[in-house]
Design an enzyme around this catalytic site. Structure first.
Site, PDB file in Angstrom:
ATOM      1  N   ASN A 144      -3.555   0.687 -10.079  1.00  0.00           N
ATOM      2  CA  ASN A 144      -4.637   1.382 -11.004  1.00  0.00           C
ATOM      3  C   ASN A 144      -5.515   2.282 -10.138  1.00  0.00           C
ATOM      4  O   ASN A 144      -5.702   3.528 -10.794  1.00  0.00           O
ATOM      5  CB  ASN A 144      -5.288   0.382 -11.777  1.00  0.00           C
ATOM      6  CG  ASN A 144      -5.993  -0.487 -10.768  1.00  0.00           C
ATOM      7  OD1 ASN A 144      -5.985  -0.857  -9.725  1.00  0.00           O
ATOM      8  ND2 ASN A 144      -7.186  -1.183 -11.621  1.00  0.00           N
ATOM      9  N   GLU A 240      -9.390 -10.131  -5.192  1.00  0.00           N
ATOM     10  CA  GLU A 240     -10.055  -9.380  -6.148  1.00  0.00           C
ATOM     11  C   GLU A 240      -9.122  -9.273  -7.496  1.00  0.00           C
ATOM     12  O   GLU A 240      -8.072  -8.806  -7.302  1.00  0.00           O
ATOM     13  CB  GLU A 240     -10.354  -8.085  -5.678  1.00  0.00           C
ATOM     14  CG  GLU A 240     -11.456  -7.978  -4.830  1.00  0.00           C
ATOM     15  CD  GLU A 240     -12.876  -8.333  -4.903  1.00  0.00           C
ATOM     16  OE1 GLU A 240     -13.229  -8.656  -6.334  1.00  0.00           O
ATOM     17  OE2 GLU A 240     -13.656  -8.461  -4.287  1.00  0.00           O
ATOM     18  N   CYS A 274      -9.977  -2.999 -13.329  1.00  0.00           N
ATOM     19  CA  CYS A 274     -10.212  -4.719 -13.521  1.00  0.00           C
ATOM     20  C   CYS A 274     -11.374  -4.840 -14.355  1.00  0.00           C
ATOM     21  O   CYS A 274     -11.602  -5.942 -15.042  1.00  0.00           O
ATOM     22  CB  CYS A 274     -10.236  -5.198 -11.977  1.00  0.00           C
ATOM     23  SG  CYS A 274     -11.386  -4.204 -11.000  1.00  0.00           S
ATOM     24  N   GLU A 448     -16.067  -7.629  -2.370  1.00  0.00           N
ATOM     25  CA  GLU A 448     -16.117  -6.219  -1.563  1.00  0.00           C
ATOM     26  C   GLU A 448     -17.094  -5.617  -1.746  1.00  0.00           C
ATOM     27  O   GLU A 448     -17.868  -5.892  -2.719  1.00  0.00           O
ATOM     28  CB  GLU A 448     -14.754  -5.438  -2.065  1.00  0.00           C
ATOM     29  CG  GLU A 448     -13.487  -6.478  -1.772  1.00  0.00           C
ATOM     30  CD  GLU A 448     -12.196  -5.446  -2.094  1.00  0.00           C
ATOM     31  OE1 GLU A 448     -12.067  -4.908  -3.253  1.00  0.00           O
ATOM     32  OE2 GLU A 448     -11.400  -5.447  -0.996  1.00  0.00           O
TER      33      GLU A 448
HETATM   34  P1  NAD Z   1       0.023  -7.401  -9.040  1.00  0.00           P
HETATM   35  O1  NAD Z   1      -0.571  -8.927  -8.594  1.00  0.00           O
HETATM   36  O2  NAD Z   1       1.426  -7.602  -9.731  1.00  0.00           O
HETATM   37  O3  NAD Z   1       0.382  -6.631  -7.725  1.00  0.00           O
HETATM   38  C1  NAD Z   1      -0.414  -6.283  -6.844  1.00  0.00           C
HETATM   39  C2  NAD Z   1      -0.108  -6.159  -5.324  1.00  0.00           C
HETATM   40  O4  NAD Z   1       0.491  -7.358  -4.915  1.00  0.00           O
HETATM   41  C3  NAD Z   1       1.207  -5.298  -5.375  1.00  0.00           C
HETATM   42  O5  NAD Z   1       1.051  -4.586  -4.260  1.00  0.00           O
HETATM   43  C4  NAD Z   1       2.510  -6.150  -5.274  1.00  0.00           C
HETATM   44  O6  NAD Z   1       3.522  -5.447  -4.796  1.00  0.00           O
HETATM   45  C5  NAD Z   1       1.977  -7.193  -4.436  1.00  0.00           C
HETATM   46  N1  NAD Z   1       2.486  -8.556  -4.564  1.00  0.00           N
HETATM   47  C6  NAD Z   1       3.484  -9.130  -5.530  1.00  0.00           C
HETATM   48  N2  NAD Z   1       3.828 -10.227  -5.340  1.00  0.00           N
HETATM   49  C7  NAD Z   1       3.137 -10.727  -4.209  1.00  0.00           C
HETATM   50  C8  NAD Z   1       3.364 -11.753  -3.568  1.00  0.00           C
HETATM   51  N3  NAD Z   1       4.233 -12.881  -3.842  1.00  0.00           N
HETATM   52  N4  NAD Z   1       2.547 -11.731  -2.374  1.00  0.00           N
HETATM   53  C9  NAD Z   1       1.970 -10.566  -2.081  1.00  0.00           C
HETATM   54  N5  NAD Z   1       1.883  -9.553  -2.721  1.00  0.00           N
HETATM   55  C10 NAD Z   1       2.433  -9.260  -3.818  1.00  0.00           C
HETATM   56  O7  NAD Z   1      -1.019  -6.766  -9.831  1.00  0.00           O
HETATM   57  P2  NAD Z   1      -0.870  -5.315 -10.611  1.00  0.00           P
HETATM   58  O8  NAD Z   1      -0.218  -5.322 -11.609  1.00  0.00           O
HETATM   59  O9  NAD Z   1      -0.560  -4.236  -9.334  1.00  0.00           O
HETATM   60  O10 NAD Z   1      -2.370  -4.730 -10.635  1.00  0.00           O
HETATM   61  C11 NAD Z   1      -3.286  -5.128 -11.850  1.00  0.00           C
HETATM   62  C12 NAD Z   1      -4.036  -6.296 -11.695  1.00  0.00           C
HETATM   63  O11 NAD Z   1      -5.007  -6.069 -10.570  1.00  0.00           O
HETATM   64  C13 NAD Z   1      -4.912  -6.470 -12.843  1.00  0.00           C
HETATM   65  O12 NAD Z   1      -4.877  -8.046 -13.261  1.00  0.00           O
HETATM   66  C14 NAD Z   1      -6.238  -5.954 -12.480  1.00  0.00           C
HETATM   67  O13 NAD Z   1      -7.327  -6.595 -13.291  1.00  0.00           O
HETATM   68  C15 NAD Z   1      -6.314  -6.460 -10.998  1.00  0.00           C
HETATM   69  N6  NAD Z   1      -7.277  -5.530 -10.369  1.00  0.00           N
HETATM   70  C16 NAD Z   1      -8.314  -6.268  -9.969  1.00  0.00           C
HETATM   71  C17 NAD Z   1      -9.358  -5.589  -9.080  1.00  0.00           C
HETATM   72  C18 NAD Z   1     -10.503  -6.230  -8.674  1.00  0.00           C
HETATM   73  O14 NAD Z   1     -11.350  -5.657  -7.763  1.00  0.00           O
HETATM   74  N7  NAD Z   1     -11.158  -7.318  -9.109  1.00  0.00           N
HETATM   75  C19 NAD Z   1      -9.311  -4.349  -9.109  1.00  0.00           C
HETATM   76  C20 NAD Z   1      -7.931  -3.377  -9.859  1.00  0.00           C
HETATM   77  C21 NAD Z   1      -7.192  -4.352 -10.265  1.00  0.00           C
END
Ligand code: NAD
Length: 468
Positions: A144, A240, A274, A448
């Site tokens: 995002n 996060e 998020c 963070e």
């Molecule tokens: P995701 O969890 O699908 O992927 C995030 C990252 O993790 C990607 O780089 C992905 O390739 C990697 N990944 C996937 N499986 C993994 C594994 N088993 N081990 C290690 N890495 C792995 O999330 P997304 O769909 O890319 O992002 C959306 C989510 O992120 C939403 O839930 C959003 O709320 C959250 N988000 C949180 C924050 C925050 O600061 N709290 C900020 C932005 C987004």
């Protein structure tokens, strides 16, 4: 061959294989990104480890490098912004702002003091609490805000004297590859390594023996996998994760005054934030006016290809997310909700969805209980404030939330009862480099930003000098 290369040990590195990166405005593959294999990941981890001794030894050089990195992002914001729009979908103006924001964060950390506390100084001993770098940080980011969220990790981690291997989401690898390329001339070899690949690459990173810290931003489901993978080696983690932020309007809120801010905080980046507002609780007396005010803004929003001048909202970033938003909206409508604005995908290529305001939605509906992460906002009626608070808090999420009303003291008192990491009053999504950001409950572990975020990339060391 792809123009985008990984950065390993300061060098441009291609991979034996590549994967397609889709432009969400067209649904077509626009570029190729390197698909990092396990040997290349080993090289990146080893390069990061080898760079540690020199990097951690020279704080002044680290600060200078972070300043230079900030200047570089300021200078190249539009160029990198174009790459970000291509892969992420957000309007070019927002993409450029994201790159500039990353520069602001770098500048903040370049100047942030590394605290050193004296906790005893008497005839027996001088005892100080100091912070030491952890070693190699594995940084994993979502799609995002790929660039900004990478910098939220990179800036404090590098300032503290760590080195890093960064892996962006496979949906948005290009801007991070560009970042690695841009910083080759600024950071010593091996200090920042950028690798790209699928989810499996993230899993290899969390299971790799070299990193001592995993800094992860993404979904709750993946966050739990990361925590489990970190446990056998007791790697430190910052997680996060997702949010389902409530906004509660009090009965003295003026819909005309709050509507713009509410709308922006819910629909910025197409709701793919998020800590976007993901559900709004409104007292009965204001309900109709608030729904109408939000629906008017949704109907007037200009949706289109982020490269087109004047577009306010681009496509949803990827097909699975596009389908999920459609499914959640259809489920709400089938359950008796009313689309006050929008309600369906936009015909044509790309992952475009109408900005959607849903009225008469009940708790227990999936779009209220789950994180929609898209341009669809449920507005929920309440009678009793305690009941609204209980519903707002009745979730595994706890990232942030907000309370809105004319009496700011009363609103602040109510905000203090929200179970979340940031509780805003008459605003939402007000983030800043000096303000720690993180979640309660399933929304995360650790924070963070600010000094507290910097601490997350350090180990405490007690330096105890005997005097007698
Ligand atoms: P995701 O969890 O699908 O992927 C995030 C990252 O993790 C990607 O780089 C992905 O390739 C990697 N990944 C996937 N499986 C993994 C594994 N088993 N081990 C290690 N890495 C792995 O999330 P997304 O769909 O890319 O992002 C959306 C989510 O992120 C939403 O839930 C959003 O709320 C959250 N988000 C949180 C924050 C925050 O600061 N709290 C900020 C932005 C987004």
């Amino acid at each position: 061959m792809s123009d985008f290369t990984m950065t390993i040990g300061g060098r441009a590195v291609t991979a034996p294989r590549t994967f397609g990166v889709i432009n969400p405005a067209t649904g077509e593959v626009a570029e190729q990104a390197p698909d990092c294999g396990p040997e290349q990941l080993d090289e990146a981890m080893t390069a990061a480890r080898d760079a540690l001794p020199e990097w951690r030894a020279d704080e002044a050089a680290r600060r200078k490098a972070l300043q230079a990195a900030a200047d570089l992002l300021f200078a190249r914001s539009e160029e990198i912004g174009r790459v970000l729009t291509l892969e992420q979908g957000k309007p070019l103006k927002d993409a450029t702002t994201e790159v500039l924001g990353a520069g602001v964060w770098l500048k903040y950390f370049a100047d942030l003091e590394l605290p050193r506390e004296v906790i005893q100084d008497d005839d027996k001993a001088l005892v100080e609490v100091v912070r030491r770098p952890m070693g190699v940080v594995a940084a994993i980011t979502p799609w995002n805000y790929p660039l900004l969220l990478a910098i939220w990790k990179l800036a404090p981690a590098l300032l503290a004297g760590n080195t890093m291997v960064l892996k962006p989401s496979p949906f948005t690898p290009l801007s991070s590859l560009k970042l690695g390329e841009a910083l080759r001339g600024v950071l010593p070899d091996g200090v920042l390594n950028v690798v790209t690949g699928g989810d499996g690459l993230g899993a290899w990173m969390t299971g790799h023996e070299i990193p001592r810290k995993i800094s992860f931003t993404g979904s709750v489901a993946t966050g739990k996998r990361v925590a489990a993978a970190a446990a056998p080696d007791l790697k430190r983690v910052t997680l996060e994760l997702g949010g389902n932020d409530p906004a509660i309007l009090l009965d003295d809120a003026d819909p005309a005054v709050v509507a713009d801010k509410l709308f922006r905080a819910a629909f910025t980046n197409n709701g793919q934030v998020c800590s976007a507002i993901k559900r709004v609780y409104v007292p009965e007396s204001l309900y109709g006016d608030v729904v109408d005010a939000l629906a008017d803004r949704a109907a007037a929003a200009k949706v289109g290809d982020g490269m087109t001048e004047g577009v306010q909202y681009g496509p949803i970033n990827n097909r699975p997310q596009f389908e999920r938003v459609g499914e959640l909206v259809a489920d709400a409508l089938a359950g008796g909700a009313r689309a006050a604005a929008g309600g369906k995908p936009i015909d044509g290529p790309g992952y475009f969805f109408e900005p959607t305001v849903l009225a008469d939605v009940a708790d227990g509906t999936r779009i209220v209980d789950e994180e929609q992460f898209g341009p669809a906002l449920p507005v929920i009626k309440y009678r009793d404030l305690d009941e609204a608070l209980a519903r707002a808090n009745g979730t595994h999420f706890g990232l942030s939330g907000s309370v809105w009303g004319a009496d700011a003291d009363r609103a602040a008192e109510v905000a203090g009862r929200l179970e979340c990491g940031t509780a805003w009053v008459n605003t939402h999504l007000a983030l800043a480099p000096h303000q720690p950001f993180g979640g309660f409950k399933w929304s995360g572990v650790g924070v963070e930003n600010g000094t507290w975020g910097l601490y997350g990339f350090t180990e405490i060391q007690v330096l105890h000098r005997a005097k007698s």
